[in-house]
Design an enzyme around this catalytic site. Structure first.
Site, PDB file in Angstrom:
ATOM      1  N   SER A 191      11.011 -15.647 -20.499  1.00  0.00           N
ATOM      2  CA  SER A 191       9.654 -15.134 -20.300  1.00  0.00           C
ATOM      3  C   SER A 191       9.673 -13.625 -20.169  1.00  0.00           C
ATOM      4  CB  SER A 191       9.038 -15.750 -19.045  1.00  0.00           C
ATOM      5  OG  SER A 191       8.895 -17.146 -19.209  1.00  0.00           O
ATOM      6  N   CYS A 192       8.471 -13.057 -20.239  1.00  0.00           N
ATOM      7  CA  CYS A 192       8.297 -11.611 -20.117  1.00  0.00           C
ATOM      8  C   CYS A 192       9.048 -11.091 -18.892  1.00  0.00           C
ATOM      9  CB  CYS A 192       6.814 -11.288 -19.990  1.00  0.00           C
ATOM     10  SG  CYS A 192       6.450  -9.551 -19.761  1.00  0.00           S
ATOM     11  N   PRO A 193       9.832 -10.042 -19.014  1.00  0.00           N
ATOM     12  CA  PRO A 193       9.913  -9.124 -20.156  1.00  0.00           C
ATOM     13  C   PRO A 193      11.048  -9.424 -21.133  1.00  0.00           C
ATOM     14  CG  PRO A 193      11.050  -8.139 -18.317  1.00  0.00           C
ATOM     15  CD  PRO A 193      10.550  -9.484 -17.843  1.00  0.00           C
ATOM     16  N   ASP A 224       7.483 -18.038 -25.027  1.00  0.00           N
ATOM     17  CA  ASP A 224       6.570 -17.299 -24.152  1.00  0.00           C
ATOM     18  C   ASP A 224       5.322 -16.925 -24.960  1.00  0.00           C
ATOM     19  OD1 ASP A 224       5.228 -15.644 -22.459  1.00  0.00           O
ATOM     20  OD2 ASP A 224       6.830 -14.164 -22.238  1.00  0.00           O
TER      21      ASP A 224
END
Lengths: 142, 83
Positions: B16-18, B43
């Site tokens: 997931s981010c980042p 994501d």
């Protein structure tokens, strides 16, 4: 070569609070944005090796956010879980400078000798605000 | 299937981010201009991240498949954009 600059001031090194700015910094650095980070107040302790190891979820947040659970979730999404590893990774991008506030460093026992390797030293808040933050394209406080 | 010849595939599934954008940036930096990077992701944040990243960096988004759970992007590396 980084062409844009972001400055960050981090004052809270509780584990659940520090992950977000460090993640943002990583993302920006990966896009070749130059990031200057100033650790102030008690957050400066995270720049010491033993301080980085002691970062936990504290205060009211600890009631509903458990440190070990959060660590495991962070690993699951692919982000490094150890604060020291994240800080070293940020330095490894070549686009991040990490400083400790001199007053906070004096209060919380951080010196350039006991900082994590590769950090960019202890600096005054005035220098950071006037020479870095005011000249940045974006300044963030966490 | 893409008609373009993919130079490298980056699978960020589960991350997931980042991390997807960090890994995408690092992967693209190792490629030559004109090379093609295929990015696999789960994501959904990449649905906005990838197109805007292409615009900022001068890359060309050749294909995108943005229906969850598996998202796929094919990007040709472009000349650096003057900011």
């Amino acid at each position: 070569m980084a062409e844009k600059n972001v400055s960050m001031i981090i004052r809270n090194s509780d584990y659940d609070k520090i992950i977000t700015p460090l993640g943002f910094a990583f993302m920006l650095a990966a896009e070749d944005v130059h990031v200057d980070i100033m650790f102030v107040s008690k957050a400066v302790a995270a720049l010491r090796e033993e301080g980085a190891l002691q970062v936990r979820v504290t205060g009211d947040s600890a009631k509903d956010t458990q440190y070990e659970w959060l660590r495991q979730e962070i690993v699951k999404v692919g982000f490094p879980a150890d604060i020291a590893e994240i800080l070293q990774g940020l330095k490894g991008t070549g686009n991040v400078n990490i400083y400790g506030c001199s007053t906070a460093a004096a209060i919380f026992g951080v010196t350039e000798d006991n900082m994590l390797p590769g950090m960019d030293g202890v600096v005054g808040g005035g220098w950071f605000l006037l020479e870095i933050a005011m000249k940045a394209d974006l300044s963030l406080t966490f | 299937m893409s008609e373009a010849t993919i130079t490298q595939t980056l699978d960020t599934s589960g991350k997931s981010c980042p991390m997807p954008m960090i890994e995408t940036n690092f992967a693209m930096k190792k490629l030559q201009i004109g090379d093609i990077l295929e990015i696999i992701a789960t994501d959904v944040g990449t649905r906005k991240d990838i197109p805007s990243w292409c615009d900022r960096k001068g890359h060309t988004l050749l294909e995108s498949q943005t229906d969850p759970p598996t998202l796929r992007y094919v990007v040709r590396k472009g000349e650096p954009v003057e900011s």
